[in-house]
Design a protein around this motif. Structure first.
Motif, PDB file in Angstrom:
ATOM      1  N   ARG A  80       0.863  -1.190   0.000  1.00 16.93           N
ATOM      2  CA  ARG A  80       0.000   0.000   0.000  1.00 16.93           C
ATOM      3  C   ARG A  80       0.886   1.223   0.000  1.00 16.93           C
ATOM      4  O   ARG A  80       2.094   1.104   0.182  1.00 16.93           O
ATOM      5  N   ASN A  81       0.312   2.376  -0.215  1.00 15.91           N
ATOM      6  CA  ASN A  81       1.104   3.602  -0.187  1.00 15.91           C
ATOM      7  C   ASN A  81       1.799   3.715   1.160  1.00 15.91           C
ATOM      8  O   ASN A  81       1.165   3.545   2.206  1.00 15.91           O
ATOM      9  N   PHE A  82       3.080   4.002   1.122  1.00 10.02           N
ATOM     10  CA  PHE A  82       3.883   4.092   2.338  1.00 10.02           C
ATOM     11  C   PHE A  82       3.663   5.434   3.015  1.00 10.02           C
ATOM     12  O   PHE A  82       3.931   6.489   2.431  1.00 10.02           O
ATOM     13  N   THR A  83       3.134   5.392   4.225  1.00  5.84           N
ATOM     14  CA  THR A  83       2.956   6.575   5.064  1.00  5.84           C
ATOM     15  C   THR A  83       3.832   6.372   6.296  1.00  5.84           C
ATOM     16  O   THR A  83       3.459   5.609   7.197  1.00  5.84           O
ATOM     17  N   PRO A  84       5.015   6.984   6.334  1.00  4.78           N
ATOM     18  CA  PRO A  84       5.908   6.772   7.475  1.00  4.78           C
ATOM     19  C   PRO A  84       5.245   7.207   8.784  1.00  4.78           C
ATOM     20  O   PRO A  84       4.828   8.355   8.928  1.00  4.78           O
ATOM     21  N   HIS A  85       5.142   6.272   9.720  1.00  2.00           N
ATOM     22  CA  HIS A  85       4.470   6.553  10.994  1.00  2.00           C
ATOM     23  C   HIS A  85       4.837   5.494  12.023  1.00  2.00           C
ATOM     24  O   HIS A  85       5.355   4.431  11.677  1.00  2.00           O
ATOM     25  N   VAL A  86       4.533   5.796  13.270  1.00  6.16           N
ATOM     26  CA  VAL A  86       4.648   4.843  14.372  1.00  6.16           C
ATOM     27  C   VAL A  86       3.260   4.729  14.987  1.00  6.16           C
ATOM     28  O   VAL A  86       2.733   5.715  15.525  1.00  6.16           O
ATOM     29  N   THR A  87       2.649   3.550  14.863  1.00  5.93           N
ATOM     30  CA  THR A  87       1.309   3.348  15.441  1.00  5.93           C
ATOM     31  C   THR A  87       1.420   3.405  16.961  1.00  5.93           C
ATOM     32  O   THR A  87       2.211   2.691  17.567  1.00  5.93           O
ATOM     33  N   LEU A  88       0.587   4.250  17.569  1.00  5.93           N
ATOM     34  CA  LEU A  88       0.597   4.421  19.021  1.00  5.93           C
ATOM     35  C   LEU A  88      -0.537   3.672  19.700  1.00  5.93           C
ATOM     36  O   LEU A  88      -0.381   3.190  20.824  1.00  5.93           O
ATOM     37  N   ALA A  89      -1.702   3.602  19.026  1.00  4.77           N
ATOM     38  CA  ALA A  89      -2.856   2.923  19.636  1.00  4.77           C
ATOM     39  C   ALA A  89      -3.819   2.466  18.558  1.00  4.77           C
ATOM     40  O   ALA A  89      -3.941   3.097  17.503  1.00  4.77           O
ATOM     41  N   TRP A  90      -4.478   1.358  18.844  1.00  3.39           N
ATOM     42  CA  TRP A  90      -5.571   0.853  18.013  1.00  3.39           C
ATOM     43  C   TRP A  90      -6.860   1.280  18.687  1.00  3.39           C
ATOM     44  O   TRP A  90      -6.966   1.274  19.923  1.00  3.39           O
ATOM     45  N   LEU A  91      -7.851   1.657  17.897  1.00  6.85           N
ATOM     46  CA  LEU A  91      -9.084   2.214  18.449  1.00  6.85           C
ATOM     47  C   LEU A  91     -10.265   1.278  18.235  1.00  6.85           C
ATOM     48  O   LEU A  91     -10.425   0.704  17.157  1.00  6.85           O
ATOM     49  N   GLY A  92     -11.087   1.189  19.261  1.00 11.82           N
ATOM     50  CA  GLY A  92     -12.347   0.474  19.125  1.00 11.82           C
ATOM     51  C   GLY A  92     -13.355   1.340  18.382  1.00 11.82           C
ATOM     52  O   GLY A  92     -13.157   2.556  18.214  1.00 11.82           O
ATOM     53  N   ARG A  93     -14.439   0.726  17.942  1.00  9.92           N
ATOM     54  CA  ARG A  93     -15.443   1.462  17.153  1.00  9.92           C
ATOM     55  C   ARG A  93     -16.127   2.572  17.929  1.00  9.92           C
ATOM     56  O   ARG A  93     -16.644   3.510  17.351  1.00  9.92           O
ATOM     57  N   LYS A  94     -16.139   2.459  19.246  1.00  4.93           N
ATOM     58  CA  LYS A  94     -16.869   3.458  20.049  1.00  4.93           C
ATOM     59  C   LYS A  94     -15.950   4.497  20.690  1.00  4.93           C
ATOM     60  O   LYS A  94     -16.352   5.181  21.621  1.00  4.93           O
ATOM     61  N   ALA A  95     -14.729   4.636  20.177  1.00  4.99           N
ATOM     62  CA  ALA A  95     -13.828   5.654  20.715  1.00  4.99           C
ATOM     63  C   ALA A  95     -14.462   7.027  20.496  1.00  4.99           C
ATOM     64  O   ALA A  95     -14.869   7.346  19.376  1.00  4.99           O
ATOM     65  N   PRO A  96     -14.586   7.828  21.560  1.00  3.77           N
ATOM     66  CA  PRO A  96     -15.248   9.135  21.431  1.00  3.77           C
ATOM     67  C   PRO A  96     -14.485  10.086  20.505  1.00  3.77           C
ATOM     68  O   PRO A  96     -13.324  10.388  20.725  1.00  3.77           O
ATOM     69  N   ARG A  97     -15.178  10.517  19.478  1.00  4.15           N
ATOM     70  CA  ARG A  97     -14.561  11.390  18.463  1.00  4.15           C
ATOM     71  C   ARG A  97     -14.003  12.668  19.084  1.00  4.15           C
ATOM     72  O   ARG A  97     -12.920  13.107  18.720  1.00  4.15           O
ATOM     73  N   HIS A  98     -14.724  13.261  20.032  1.00  7.52           N
ATOM     74  CA  HIS A  98     -14.248  14.512  20.629  1.00  7.52           C
ATOM     75  C   HIS A  98     -12.927  14.301  21.385  1.00  7.52           C
ATOM     76  O   HIS A  98     -12.060  15.164  21.388  1.00  7.52           O
TER      77      HIS A  98
END
Length: 190
Positions: A115-133
């Motif tokens: 896939r397109n390479f986006t240099p990053h370091v993943t910090l956390a995986w989010l559940g579907r109900k993570a509060p957007r605010h």
């Protein structure tokens, strides 16, 4: 089959620095500092013989050591974010290294997630109900984040195994960059 990926390890001081960005976001599963890395290619489940072929191809890669810097943060997943990450400042040498890794994988005949390479370091995986605010607030708070520059003198082939407390990553083989790579190549020729 071995679940695997190719990545740049982070120096412990940078991993500790990134731990300081954690916030109480419901539904966020924060990546432990020992697992923080910058993925160059995700291989998924591979046969051990295929990884031996990849190892031989990676051993032939020659690339300079890198000086990287993390700057800012972002989220993957659009309107329904699935992960948050620390971003990297643009670095052409990093992009060239990533392209060499993908080329080596193709030459070794491995199928992998491209896939397109986006240099990053993943910090956390989010559940579907993570509060957007909360996510927006966290992203705004990290907008000015900037790490100290750090040197990267190797990349590695990692194994990923599920443990009781989440994934456990183990470097199966490390590949030097810069002058270390040239010295390793000279040693192999002698």
């Amino acid at each position: 089959m071995i679940r695997s990926f190719v990545a740049l390890p982070l120096p412990p001081r940078i991993a500790a620095d990134l731990e300081g960005l954690r916030a109480p976001i419901p539904e966020a599963r924060w990546v432990p500092a020992r697992n923080l890395h910058l993925t160059l290619a995700f291989l998924g489940d591979q046969h051990p013989h295929a990884l031996e072929d990849a190892d031989a191809a990676f051993s032939a890669i020659r690339a300079p050591a890198l000086e990287l810097r993390l700057e800012g943060a972002g989220a993957f997943g659009g309107d329904k974010p699935t992960a948050i990450y620390a971003a990297l400042t643009e670095n052409p040498e990093l992009r060239r290294l990533q392209a060499k890794v993908e080329r080596a994988l193709r030459q070794a005949g491995l199928k992998f997630e491209s896939r397109n390479f986006t240099p990053h370091v993943t910090l956390a995986w989010l559940g579907r109900k993570a509060p957007r605010h909360r996510l927006i607030s966290w992203l705004e708070g990290c907008a000015l984040y900037r790490s100290q520059p750090f040197a990267v003198e190797e990349f590695a082939l990692y194994r990923s195994e599920m443990g009781t407390g989440g994934s456990v990553y183990e470097a199966m083989r490390e590949y030097p960059l810069g002058e270390n790579a040239l010295a390793a190549g000279d040693a192999e020729e002698n």
